[in-house]
Design a protein around this motif. Structure first.
Motif, short mmCIF file in Angstrom:
data_model
loop_
_atom_site.label_atom_id
_atom_site.label_comp_id
_atom_site.label_asym_id
_atom_site.label_seq_id
_atom_site.Cartn_x
_atom_site.Cartn_y
_atom_site.Cartn_z
N THR A 43 0.93 -1.53 -0.28
CA THR A 43 -0.81 0.39 -0.13
C THR A 43 1.18 1.26 -0.22
O THR A 43 2.42 1.55 0.64
CB THR A 43 -1.02 0.10 1.18
N TYR A 44 0.28 2.59 -0.53
CA TYR A 44 1.06 3.58 -0.69
C TYR A 44 0.42 4.59 -0.39
O TYR A 44 -0.74 4.69 -0.02
CB TYR A 44 1.04 3.87 -1.82
N SER A 45 0.75 5.39 0.71
CA SER A 45 0.00 6.68 1.41
C SER A 45 -0.32 7.82 0.45
O SER A 45 -0.12 7.77 -0.77
CB SER A 45 0.84 6.91 2.95
N HIS A 46 -1.57 8.37 0.85
CA HIS A 46 -1.64 9.47 -0.05
C HIS A 46 -1.00 10.37 -0.34
O HIS A 46 -0.20 10.80 0.81
CB HIS A 46 -3.08 10.55 1.27
N GLU A 47 -0.94 10.91 -1.14
CA GLU A 47 0.97 11.99 -2.14
C GLU A 47 1.72 10.85 -2.44
O GLU A 47 2.68 12.01 -2.26
CB GLU A 47 0.67 12.96 -1.05
N SER A 48 1.83 9.45 -1.52
CA SER A 48 3.00 8.95 -2.25
C SER A 48 3.40 8.97 -3.68
O SER A 48 2.34 8.78 -4.26
CB SER A 48 3.12 8.14 -1.67
N GLU A 49 4.57 9.15 -4.18
CA GLU A 49 5.02 8.37 -5.19
C GLU A 49 6.15 7.32 -5.83
O GLU A 49 6.60 7.26 -4.63
CB GLU A 49 5.37 9.77 -5.53
N LEU A 50 5.04 6.78 -7.10
CA LEU A 50 6.06 5.63 -6.30
C LEU A 50 6.33 5.78 -8.24
O LEU A 50 6.47 6.99 -9.16
CB LEU A 50 5.19 4.35 -7.44
N THR A 51 7.75 5.52 -8.78
CA THR A 51 8.40 5.26 -9.80
C THR A 51 8.66 3.88 -10.91
O THR A 51 8.49 2.99 -10.28
CB THR A 51 9.74 5.61 -9.65
N TYR A 52 8.21 3.96 -11.81
CA TYR A 52 8.72 2.29 -12.98
C TYR A 52 9.05 2.69 -13.94
O TYR A 52 9.26 4.01 -14.44
CB TYR A 52 6.80 1.91 -12.85
N ALA A 53 9.30 1.41 -14.51
CA ALA A 53 9.81 1.00 -15.67
C ALA A 53 9.81 -0.01 -16.47
O ALA A 53 9.36 -0.88 -15.77
CB ALA A 53 11.70 1.59 -15.56
N CYS A 54 9.90 0.27 -17.90
CA CYS A 54 9.38 -1.61 -18.13
C CYS A 54 10.58 -1.91 -19.30
O CYS A 54 11.85 -1.48 -18.34
CB CYS A 54 8.21 -1.29 -19.87
N ASP A 55 10.18 -3.56 -19.27
CA ASP A 55 11.84 -4.39 -19.48
C ASP A 55 12.16 -3.78 -21.55
O ASP A 55 10.79 -3.51 -21.71
CB ASP A 55 10.55 -5.72 -18.97
N ASN A 56 12.82 -4.73 -21.70
CA ASN A 56 12.76 -4.31 -23.03
C ASN A 56 12.05 -4.74 -24.03
O ASN A 56 11.61 -5.37 -23.32
CB ASN A 56 14.01 -5.53 -23.22
N GLY A 57 11.48 -3.64 -25.16
CA GLY A 57 10.87 -3.86 -26.05
C GLY A 57 9.57 -3.13 -25.70
O GLY A 57 8.33 -3.26 -26.12
N ARG A 58 9.03 -3.11 -24.47
CA ARG A 58 8.24 -2.21 -23.88
C ARG A 58 8.02 -0.31 -23.28
O ARG A 58 9.85 -0.17 -22.43
CB ARG A 58 7.16 -2.80 -22.44
N LYS A 59 7.70 0.28 -23.17
CA LYS A 59 7.62 1.31 -22.75
C LYS A 59 6.01 2.08 -21.62
O LYS A 59 5.80 1.21 -22.10
CB LYS A 59 8.09 2.09 -23.68
N PRO A 60 6.48 2.99 -21.17
CA PRO A 60 5.27 3.40 -20.33
C PRO A 60 4.43 4.05 -21.16
O PRO A 60 4.79 4.41 -22.29
CB PRO A 60 6.09 4.39 -19.36
N ALA A 61 3.16 3.73 -20.68
CA ALA A 61 2.21 4.69 -21.36
C ALA A 61 2.39 5.99 -20.99
O ALA A 61 1.00 6.66 -21.51
CB ALA A 61 0.81 3.99 -21.07
N VAL A 62 3.24 6.78 -21.03
CA VAL A 62 3.46 7.74 -20.93
C VAL A 62 4.69 8.66 -21.37
O VAL A 62 5.60 7.87 -21.78
CB VAL A 62 3.34 8.77 -19.33
N GLU A 63 4.71 9.53 -22.08
CA GLU A 63 6.43 10.11 -22.29
C GLU A 63 7.55 9.71 -21.73
O GLU A 63 7.47 10.38 -20.26
CB GLU A 63 6.46 11.80 -22.44
N GLY A 64 9.29 9.12 -22.13
CA GLY A 64 9.63 8.78 -21.06
C GLY A 64 9.43 7.35 -21.44
O GLY A 64 9.35 6.50 -21.36
N TRP A 65 11.28 7.55 -20.88
CA TRP A 65 11.57 6.20 -20.63
C TRP A 65 11.40 5.11 -19.05
O TRP A 65 11.31 4.58 -19.12
CB TRP A 65 12.46 5.27 -21.14
N TRP A 66 11.49 6.38 -18.01
CA TRP A 66 10.58 6.14 -16.82
C TRP A 66 9.86 7.31 -16.50
O TRP A 66 9.43 7.72 -17.53
CB TRP A 66 12.10 6.04 -16.06
#
Length: 406
Positions: A43-66
């Protein structure tokens, strides 16, 4: 006993509400396929932030590689997801609309068709984009239409009603003004609206002080001053630079031209005096008639002591006398009108013409329109506006048009 029991119930209910609110502020760990989260928690508390990246051959569904996402009241600011690297995220196209995918991304080969906002048109008639290898090809551009209008004119003591502020208005847009309290529109036809025609706004209304409000008045006099006074029910200019000769006992004023008689005002009204040899109505300086007449879609080009000269706005033709004079009775001579003198061509109504929006052509002028391509050859049609009616030549190439073969 009852009071104690009621207090216990309220305490349990209040505690449950706090727990429910506290739980609602937390976010569960997002399910991310083909990628990883940092930090990885249940679980993550209110207003906490996480970062994610994708495996080779895939990318986030937003701008940038992370990418990053924030927990906001139990929901992620965007749901983390990894997509195929050949897919495309939504393009940013200013002043345009297109159908957006619910999942937030587009597969390779997907095509979108854009529609420009009102007042804008597609540059080079390009309205589609295709997702190829993760990139949108030939993203359309919506540029301001040459027929659109900018910010409407500011009119003293008036506001625009029933319209939110915007910087660009489409052709044929109508805006209505309303005068502030104590003012009213003084115009021949009483119109309060302006229209966007061929990139320019038509002439707007004028808000003047409403009679009887006590907000002000006007001064009327001769060349050297003076003011208006009344005796009985008539109106007469009081003495100033050119008023009554002392000792005449007329109680009125002398008004006249070089060869005319004069007008006296005594008690009950205005009467022409004897004398003079003029055959038409006497005229006075234009200042004696007050404000110049308002001609819709026209303006005063020249102000002379003895006459006013009018002209019409673009796409309008002057009908009637060009000059207006002030008569000795305080009225104006015949006022001209401004008649529409253009043709409006909606290219969508002509199957042989390529889409180019609405074009405006002055009366007596011509404009070249591009035709729908036939056999991969670019052809054109010459359109001419005559007395508000359009005529077109058949679709021909430039050489044929220039040599009048078409």
């Amino acid at each position: 006993m009852c009071v104690r029991y009621l207090g216990f119930v309220l305490l349990v209910w209040f505690t449950g509400v706090l727990r429910a609110q506290s739980a609602a502020l937390h976010c569960g760990a997002p399910s991310l396929s083909g990628g990883y989260l940092v930090p990885e928690q249940e679980t993550y508390s209110h207003e906490s932030e996480l970062t994610y990246a994708c495996d080779n051959g895939r990318k986030p569904a937003v701008e940038g590689w992370w990418a990053t996402s924030t927990c906001q009241n139990g929901k992620w600011s965007h749901e983390p997801q990894c997509i195929d690297e050949k897919a495309c995220i939504p393009p940013t196209i200013p002043n345009a609309k297109y159908t957006e995918k619910l999942n937030g991304w587009y597969e390779e080969g997907h095509k979108i068709r854009i529609t420009c906002d009102e007042g804008y048109e597609q540059k080079d008639q390009d309205a589609t984009a295709e997702c190829i290898n993760g990139i949108w090809t030939s993203v359309p551009v919506c540029e301001r239409s040459t027929q659109a209008c900018g910010e409407p004119p500011k009119i003293p003591h008036a506001v625009i009603i029933h319209q939110e502020y915007q910087e660009v208005f489409a052709v044929d847009s109508e805006l209505q003004y309303e005068c502030e309290d104590g003012y009213t529109v003084e115009e021949a036809d009483g119109k309060k609206s302006i229209f966007c025609i061929a990139g320019s706004w038509t002439k707007g209304p004028t808000c003047r002080i409403r009679p009887g409000t006590g907000l002000g008045g006007s001064t009327v006099g001769g060349t050297h001053g003076g003011h208006t006074t009344s005796t009985g029910s008539g109106t007469q200019p009081a003495s100033g630079g050119g008023g009554i000769r002392p000792g005449t006992g007329l109680g009125g004023s002398t008004v006249g031209g070089t060869h005319g008689g004069h007008t006296t005002s005594t008690g009950s009204g205005t009467q022409p005096a004897s004398g003079g040899g003029g055959t038409g109505p006497l005229t006075r300086h234009v200042s004696n008639c007050g404000k110049p007449p308002i001609v819709p879609n026209g303006e005063v080009l020249e102000t002379n002591r003895l006459f006013l000269k009018y002209r019409c706005g673009t796409f309008y033709k002057l009908m009637g006398p060009e000059t207006v004079v002030c008569y000795s009775d305080g009225t104006w001579s015949e006022v001209p009108t401004c008649r529409v003198a253009y043709c409006a061509v909606d290219t969508d109504e002509y199957p042989d013409l390529k889409h180019a929006g609405v074009k405006y052509i002055k009366d007596g002028e011509s404009l070249r329109f591009e035709c729908v391509d036939l056999w991969l050859v670019t052809n054109y049609s010459e359109g001419r506006c005559t007395d508000g009616r359009m005529t077109f030549t058949r679709c021909c190439n430039k050489f044929q048009l220039n040599t009048n073969i078409c």
